[in-house]
Design a protein around this motif. Structure first.
Motif, PDB file in Angstrom:
ATOM      1  N   THR A 175      -4.772   4.829   7.325  1.00 58.60           N
ATOM      2  CA  THR A 175      -5.657   3.795   6.763  1.00 58.60           C
ATOM      3  C   THR A 175      -5.164   2.413   7.197  1.00 58.60           C
ATOM      4  O   THR A 175      -5.580   1.404   6.625  1.00 58.60           O
ATOM      5  N   ASP A 211      -9.223   5.812   8.502  1.00 59.34           N
ATOM      6  CA  ASP A 211     -10.217   4.853   8.018  1.00 59.34           C
ATOM      7  C   ASP A 211     -10.769   3.989   9.146  1.00 59.34           C
ATOM      8  O   ASP A 211     -11.689   3.203   8.913  1.00 59.34           O
ATOM      9  N   ASP A 221      10.879   2.452   6.457  1.00 57.15           N
ATOM     10  CA  ASP A 221      10.465   1.056   6.608  1.00 57.15           C
ATOM     11  C   ASP A 221      11.678   0.291   7.129  1.00 57.15           C
ATOM     12  O   ASP A 221      12.676   0.155   6.426  1.00 57.15           O
ATOM     13  N   ILE A 266       0.843  -1.204   0.000  1.00 59.06           N
ATOM     14  CA  ILE A 266       0.000   0.000   0.000  1.00 59.06           C
ATOM     15  C   ILE A 266       0.877   1.254   0.000  1.00 59.06           C
ATOM     16  O   ILE A 266       0.636   2.195  -0.776  1.00 59.06           O
TER      17      ILE A 266
END
Ligand SMILES: NC(=O)c1ccc[n+]([C@@H]2O[C@H](COP(=O)([O-])OP(=O)(O)OC[C@H]3O[C@@H](n4cnc5c(N)ncnc54)[C@H](O)[C@@H]3O)[C@@H](O)[C@H]2O)c1
Ligand SMILES: O=C(O)[C@H](O)COP(=O)(O)O
Length: 318
Positions: free
Chosen positions: A228, A254, A172, A153
């Motif tokens: 999200t 979300d 990351d 994503i």
């Protein structure tokens, strides 16, 4: 004939008739509640050979109630709510649907960014009360956007943002910097990203707080935070405080902590309504993603029930 219990919210609600596919393979689909407690699920689990599970909990107690269960297929990506160790101990493989909803969620994340930058949901609410006053926004192309979690994503968001001309930072811990740079983003550590970005979007798995009170102290004033991924990545009371004192410009999410019981969230307070946008966990709810998640999870269940290995196994967390 096997029984496949489906407790995901939207299994077979897309264009593909997965119930018929399961039936053609000799199995019956039985629907169960998505936000399930053990009491309501126990009778369904007692008869289940396969389980297509939504985001609700899959605990050792659930597995103890399912003596015939041979596979748990997570309909979606996140496996935070599944007790992977308990499944391993019981010899039940767990699968998920990597990439199935990546485009849907990446679209949704960019939508939430634009909603916050341009006050779209607040503007809609104001027009309905007859208030046509102007609230100036900011352009995405002029923003530095930080992506936390550069998986399927996160990388989808980066591809979309490059079309807007935004500067993109990404962090990351499990990816080499070169992979991030090759995908068009600047590698950054989490602290730098929070100090530098105008917009930050979360795409890491849940399970730990990444944005708490301390982290919110060093942000650029007016930061827009988009989530999200999972609500436990953020400390909601700390976000509410940062929104009130102006450190945080907006939060667009979300999901909220507790999802269906979200009305208890401090972020839904009336005085924050012009800075908070929330959607009801619908990032993955597109026809395409629903078909992808359903087909991949059903393929895994059918494979195991036919004595073959699953196609998308999840490893227990180390
Ligand atoms: N809103 C929705 O409906 C919806 C739909 C799908 C997924 N999700 C959530 O989004 C998450 C990401 O999905 P994905 O498909 O991109 O998964 P993915 O596995 O492809 O990517 C997750 C990335 O996060 C990275 N990561 C792990 N720990 C991290 C940390 N502490 N800090 C930064 N990065 C970290 C991993 O290395 C990986 O690259 C899922 O885990 C799930 O919780 C939400
Ligand atoms: O982990 C995921 O992929 C999403 O949260 C989707 O789950 P859902 O089945 O609740 O849409």
């Amino acid at each position: 004939m096997g029984v496949i219990l489906a407790t995901s919210r939207s299994f077979s609600d897309g264009d593909v008739d997965l119930v018929a596919l399961a039936h053609a393979a000799g199995h019956e689909i039985v629907r169960g509640p998505a936000h399930h407690g053990l009491t309501e699920l126990a009778p369904l689990l007692a008869a289940a050979d396969g389980w297509i599970a939504g985001t609700g909990p899959v605990t050792d107690d659930h597995l103890a109630a399912a003596p015939n269960l041979r596979v748990i297929a997570r309909y979606g990506v996140g496996t935070e709510a599944v007790d992977l160790d308990a499944a391993l101990r019981r010899g039940i493989p767990v699968t998920n649907t990597p990439g199935a909803n990546a485009d849907a969620v990446a679209d949704h994340a960019v939508g939430l960014m634009l909603a916050a930058l341009r006050h779209i949901s607040d503007g809609d609410r104001r027009v309905r009360r007859g208030d046509w006053s102007v609230r100036r926004g900011r352009e995405l192309g002029a923003a530095t956007v930080g992506i936390v979690g550069f998986g399927r994503i996160g990388q989808g968001v980066a591809r979309r943002l490059s079309g807007f001309g935004a500067r993109i930072l990404a962090t990351d811990p499990f990816l080499p910097a070169a992979v991030i740079a090759d995908a068009g983003a600047e590698p950054a550590d989490l602290d730098d990203l929070f100090r530098t970005a105008d917009v930050i979007t979360l795409h890491a798995p849940g399970g730990r707080t990444l944005v708490g009170a301390a982290r919110l102290d060093g942000i650029r004033p007016g930061l827009i935070l988009v989530n999200t991924a999972r609500p436990d990545l953020v400390d909601e009371p700390a976000l509410a405080e940062a929104l009130r004192d102006g450190r945080l410009g907006a939060y667009a999410a979300d999901t909220l902590d507790g999802d269906t019981a979200a009305s208890a969230s401090p972020l839904l307070a009336d005085d924050l309504a012009d800075r908070v946008t929330v959607t009801p966990h619908l990032g993955a709810q597109t026809t395409q993603a629903v078909d992808n998640m359903g087909s991949m999870s059903l393929d895994d269940v059918l494979a195991v029930l036919a004595g073959r290995p699953p196609l998308h196994p999840v490893s227990p967390r180390l």
